[in-house]
Write a protein that holds these residues in place. Structure first.
Motif, short mmCIF file in Angstrom:
data_model
loop_
_atom_site.label_atom_id
_atom_site.label_comp_id
_atom_site.label_asym_id
_atom_site.label_seq_id
_atom_site.Cartn_x
_atom_site.Cartn_y
_atom_site.Cartn_z
N LYS A 120 -11.53 -1.15 2.04
CA LYS A 120 -10.34 -0.49 1.48
C LYS A 120 -9.08 -1.04 2.15
O LYS A 120 -8.08 -1.35 1.46
CB LYS A 120 -10.46 1.03 1.72
N ILE A 121 -9.12 -1.17 3.45
CA ILE A 121 -7.95 -1.66 4.18
C ILE A 121 -7.67 -3.13 3.83
O ILE A 121 -6.51 -3.51 3.64
CB ILE A 121 -8.15 -1.46 5.70
N ALA A 122 -8.73 -3.90 3.69
CA ALA A 122 -8.56 -5.31 3.29
C ALA A 122 -7.91 -5.39 1.91
O ALA A 122 -7.05 -6.24 1.66
CB ALA A 122 -9.91 -6.02 3.28
N ASP A 123 -8.30 -4.48 1.03
CA ASP A 123 -7.74 -4.46 -0.31
C ASP A 123 -6.27 -4.03 -0.29
O ASP A 123 -5.45 -4.57 -1.04
CB ASP A 123 -8.56 -3.51 -1.20
N MET A 124 -5.97 -3.06 0.57
CA MET A 124 -4.57 -2.62 0.70
C MET A 124 -3.70 -3.79 1.15
O MET A 124 -2.60 -4.01 0.63
CB MET A 124 -4.47 -1.48 1.72
N LYS A 125 -4.24 -4.53 2.11
CA LYS A 125 -3.50 -5.69 2.64
C LYS A 125 -3.28 -6.72 1.53
O LYS A 125 -2.18 -7.24 1.35
CB LYS A 125 -4.33 -6.30 3.78
N ARG A 126 -4.34 -6.97 0.75
CA ARG A 126 -4.24 -7.93 -0.35
C ARG A 126 -3.25 -7.48 -1.41
O ARG A 126 -2.62 -8.29 -2.08
CB ARG A 126 -5.61 -8.09 -1.03
N SER A 127 -3.19 -6.16 -1.59
CA SER A 127 -2.30 -5.62 -2.63
C SER A 127 -0.84 -5.58 -2.17
O SER A 127 0.02 -5.12 -2.91
CB SER A 127 -2.74 -4.20 -3.01
N ALA A 129 0.34 -3.95 0.68
CA ALA A 129 0.78 -2.76 1.42
C ALA A 129 1.37 -3.20 2.77
O ALA A 129 0.89 -4.15 3.37
CB ALA A 129 -0.41 -1.82 1.65
N SER A 130 2.40 -2.48 3.20
CA SER A 130 3.04 -2.85 4.46
C SER A 130 2.13 -2.49 5.64
O SER A 130 1.23 -1.65 5.51
CB SER A 130 4.37 -2.13 4.61
N GLN A 131 2.40 -3.11 6.77
CA GLN A 131 1.60 -2.85 7.96
C GLN A 131 1.71 -1.38 8.37
O GLN A 131 0.74 -0.77 8.82
CB GLN A 131 2.08 -3.76 9.11
N ALA A 132 2.90 -0.81 8.15
CA ALA A 132 3.12 0.60 8.51
C ALA A 132 2.24 1.52 7.66
O ALA A 132 1.65 2.48 8.16
CB ALA A 132 4.58 0.96 8.33
N TYR A 137 -2.61 4.88 7.20
CA TYR A 137 -3.91 5.16 6.57
C TYR A 137 -5.01 5.14 7.62
O TYR A 137 -5.85 6.03 7.69
CB TYR A 137 -4.19 4.11 5.49
N ARG A 138 -4.97 4.11 8.47
CA ARG A 138 -5.99 3.95 9.50
C ARG A 138 -5.99 5.12 10.48
O ARG A 138 -7.05 5.64 10.86
CB ARG A 138 -5.74 2.63 10.25
N THR A 139 -4.81 5.54 10.88
CA THR A 139 -4.69 6.64 11.85
C THR A 139 -5.29 7.93 11.29
O THR A 139 -6.08 8.61 11.96
CB THR A 139 -3.20 6.87 12.20
N VAL A 140 -4.92 8.24 10.04
CA VAL A 140 -5.45 9.46 9.40
C VAL A 140 -6.97 9.36 9.24
O VAL A 140 -7.71 10.31 9.51
CB VAL A 140 -4.77 9.67 8.02
#
Lengths: 153, 130
Positions: A120-127, A129-132, A137-140
């Motif tokens: 999911k995080i890899a996909d967010m990065k590809r899409s 999404a900002s690092q923030a 997302y990761r923290t939650v």
């Protein structure tokens, strides 16, 4: 066709709710994953960095490793599709996620995060999404997984 | 009643997955892929490890997307490797996706009546045949 699809989704949702109240299913269809997992007493069964790194150590060719890793992504995604909650909608072949996931798991702080969420995080990065956003997302996510007892603090 | 609900549910998500697969010409990980692990020229323990990781991928994916396949009291997927080997040794089952094969094995282990499991399996096979 669209009407049939909408009716199918409505019917599916309704029936999922009905069946969650029967004795046959031990778990609900609609509960958030973390909540549901918190109710489980058995050891959680999911892939994480330990498994991912195990593959790197397997005595098979690099090509076979790539194929196998891609299959694990495919299996995770398929399960979510069949459950009616697709994890991601990939716009590129799944093997293109491998480098991002390798990079993700190369960081010790991500070691405990399940592969499912690494995808999911890899996909967010590809899409784009900002690092923030990703960090938020990761923290939650980590907090929820820790609270659910799925990963250790 | 329970059987009817199960059939309706199955029909619904088979329709949805059918639409998805039709639109993307998608092939699920199934018995053909499972058998290919056995065909690899690597040690037997390595094959078992690959199968175990595959089952964990399916269970992890299903658990985090809201519906774990395996019941709460099932401690390990290890026992399911043999069940999958046995299931896919039957050629008639080869095209059934691993998700459903695992589900069928779990239903059997939970003591769901064999007739009900057969109906579930037949519905999947019918859909795959179309």
């Amino acid at each position: 066709m669209i009407l049939v699809l909408i009716l199918g989704i409505i019917l599916f949702t309704f029936m999922a709710r009905v069946i969650s109240n029967t004795t046959y299913k031990k778990t609900s269809y609609q509960k958030p994953a973390e909540q549901q997992a918190a109710n489980q007493t058995a050891a959680p069964l999911f892939l994480d960095s330990v498994d991912w790194n195990t593959i790197n150590g397997l005595q098979v060719t690099p090509v076979e490793k790539t194929i196998f890793k891609t299959q694990l992504l495919k299996l995770s995604l398929e399960a979510s599709i069949i459950n009616g909650r697709p994890l991601i909608t990939p716009t590129v072949p799944l093997y293109e996620y491998l480098n991002d996931i390798d990079a993700f798991y190369s960081q010790a702080r991500n070691a405990k995060i399940p592969l499912y969420f690494a995808i999911k995080i890899a996909d967010m990065k590809r899409s784009g999404a900002s690092q923030a956003v990703i960090e938020g997302y990761r923290t939650v996510l980590v907090a929820k997984l820790e609270k659910a007892g799925l990963i250790k603090k | 009643m329970q059987k009817t609900i199960l059939l309706i549910i199955l029909s619904c998500f088979l329709v949805l997955t059918g639409i998805y697969t039709a639109s993307a010409a998608y092939k699920f990980f199934n018995g053909e892929d499972w058998i290919k692990i056995d065909e690899k020229t690597c040690p037997a323990d390595l094959k078992i490890q690959m199968k175990l990781l595959s089952l964990k991928a399916v269970e992890g994916g299903s658990m985090f997307s809201g519906t774990p396949i395996l019941a709460q009291n099932e401690q390990s997927v290890n026992a399911y490797i043999a069940a999958m080997d046995n299931f896919y040794s039957n050629e008639a089952n080869r095209l059934i996706p691993l998700y459903f094969a695992l589900k069928i094995a779990s239903m059997e282990k939970q003591g769901i009546p064999a007739a009900q499991v057969r109906v579930y399996k037949a519905a999947i096979q019918k859909k795959l045949a179309n």
